[in-house]
Design a protein around this motif. Structure first.
Motif, PDB file in Angstrom:
ATOM      1  N   TYR A 134       0.835  -1.208   0.000  1.00 32.50           N
ATOM      2  CA  TYR A 134       0.000   0.000   0.000  1.00 32.50           C
ATOM      3  C   TYR A 134       0.867   1.254   0.000  1.00 32.50           C
ATOM      4  O   TYR A 134       0.646   2.183  -0.788  1.00 32.50           O
ATOM      5  N   THR A 184      -5.339  -3.170  -3.345  1.00 26.39           N
ATOM      6  CA  THR A 184      -4.427  -2.376  -2.531  1.00 26.39           C
ATOM      7  C   THR A 184      -3.908  -1.177  -3.314  1.00 26.39           C
ATOM      8  O   THR A 184      -3.784  -0.063  -2.781  1.00 26.39           O
ATOM      9  N   ARG A 187      -6.722   1.457  -3.645  1.00 21.89           N
ATOM     10  CA  ARG A 187      -6.906   2.175  -2.380  1.00 21.89           C
ATOM     11  C   ARG A 187      -5.821   3.238  -2.201  1.00 21.89           C
ATOM     12  O   ARG A 187      -6.091   4.327  -1.701  1.00 21.89           O
ATOM     13  N   LYS A 191      -6.147   7.796  -2.456  1.00 21.94           N
ATOM     14  CA  LYS A 191      -5.549   8.665  -1.445  1.00 21.94           C
ATOM     15  C   LYS A 191      -4.572   9.658  -2.061  1.00 21.94           C
ATOM     16  O   LYS A 191      -4.332  10.736  -1.520  1.00 21.94           O
ATOM     17  N   SER A 206     -14.578   6.233  -0.204  1.00 18.54           N
ATOM     18  CA  SER A 206     -14.082   5.430   0.910  1.00 18.54           C
ATOM     19  C   SER A 206     -13.330   4.205   0.399  1.00 18.54           C
ATOM     20  O   SER A 206     -13.680   3.627  -0.639  1.00 18.54           O
ATOM     21  N   GLU A 207     -12.300   3.788   1.121  1.00 16.16           N
ATOM     22  CA  GLU A 207     -11.565   2.579   0.740  1.00 16.16           C
ATOM     23  C   GLU A 207     -12.476   1.357   0.739  1.00 16.16           C
ATOM     24  O   GLU A 207     -12.235   0.403  -0.006  1.00 16.16           O
TER      25      GLU A 207
END
Length: 351
Positions: A134, A184, A187, A191, A206-207
């Motif tokens: 991540y 991953t 996500r 961000k 939202s993740e």
């Protein structure tokens, strides 16, 4: 062109704000990066109808990622990252990483890598913690890896699509990303993506709303970390697997809006909500703009979209601009959009 009640309210309130000394920008016209036309108006009318006739729980939108929200040519963002990391490991420990995928990554043989996509996805971070994968994803998105643009990967998100998602969220839609790219990585992407030319700066998803290809994890009893294995969690997030993943995670009610760009998205685009008052809407993104990006069209999907009456969004005709102002396309050369190479894996200690 139809002048909807929603647009009248926005126009009236905007004028009142100016008279009262407020900021007109707070009620900016929706989809400003879209050209006025039948497709833009169809989206605005669809959202207005959905808001007036359906509860929030039924306003579900699903988006493919690669080629729909982000640049996928010559290669997807995730592919550039995986190739970089595989070659890093090969250079650090050539005696350990002897499998063919590592050498092909260092050779940047994208023809071989594209034909072994599962191997690439499963091997890139094999036996590493999901937390480290991540963090690596977020770091790599700051790199210039796509040879067609002078810009970090995190900037190669289609601005009109980011604005569409912002518009849906403002109207209380539940937005999900359904991708064949690693969960991953996606996500990390939501961000890191930045939109300096939009109000929200980040993609406000939202993740937990990321429904992507998922590598099975093993919990280490020694330190409580999750380790990535060489298996995917079913279903495989391609073709019919996308629709199945939506059904598994969201329940029996299909999405109200689905957006994709390839035949791999066709089952998801076909799996739509229907009712007496509102029917679901499918949209496909047609890459027909060779001046601003790599042009490629999925002829089979275009025909099915015509047959089904879906919205066909033209990159060339519907988008005023593709990216934020910081993104520059490099000088076009022959073959630039076909499995192009770029110098990657220069340092194995950067991340």
């Amino acid at each position: 062109m139809k002048f909807s009640a929603m647009k009248w309210v926005q126009s009236t309130l905007s004028g009142l704000l100016v008279l009262l000394g407020g900021s007109e920008h707070l009620l900016a016209e929706p989809l400003e990066t879209w050209n006025d036309g039948s497709n833009k108006q169809a989206i605005l009318d669809f959202v207005e109808t959905a808001v007036s006739k359906l509860p929030e729980s039924k306003r579900v939108a699903v988006f493919d990622v690669d080629g729909t929200l982000t640049v996928e040519k010559p290669q997807s963002m995730e592919m550039y990252m995986n190739v970089n990391h595989l070659c890093e490991k090969k250079k650090l420990n050539p005696q350990t990483y002897t499998e063919q995928v590592y050498q092909q990554a260092c050779n940047q043989n994208f023809t071989w890598l594209d034909n072994h996509l599962d191997v690439v996805q499963l091997t890139a971070f094999l036996n590493e913690t999901d937390t480290s994968a991540y963090q690596y994803s977020m770091n790599f998105l700051g790199k210039e890896a796509n040879p067609v643009y002078q810009a970090p990967l995190k900037s190669l998100f289609y601005l009109p699509m980011a604005e569409l998602i912002e518009y849906l969220l403002t109207n209380d839609f539940l937005v999900y990303l359904v991708s064949g790219s690693d969960e991953t990585f996606i996500r990390g992407m939501i961000k890191e993506d930045e939109f300096d030319d939009l109000d929200q700066k980040k993609l406000n998803i939202s993740e937990s709303h990321v429904l992507s290809q998922t590598v099975l994890l093993h919990l280490s009893e020694q330190d409580g970390t999750y380790i990535r294995t060489y298996k995917f969690r079913p279903p495989n997030n391609w073709n019919e697997g996308k629709a199945e993943r939506i059904r598994m995670d969201l329940g029996e009610t299909p999405p109200l809006l689905a957006v994709g760009n390839s035949m791999g998205d066709y089952p998801m685009l076909s799996y739509l909500f229907k009712s007496a008052s509102v029917n679901g809407l499918s949209m496909i993104i047609n890459h027909d703009d060779s001046a601003r990006e790599c042009s490629y069209e999925d002829k089979e999907l275009l025909q099915k979209a015509h047959d089904n009456g879906w919205l066909i969004i033209s990159m060339k005709g519907d988008f005023k601009r593709l990216f934020t102002s910081s993104v520059k396309r490099v000088k076009r050369v022959k073959g630039q959009c076909k499995n192009s190479r770029r110098s990657l894996a220069k340092s194995a200690i950067e991340y």
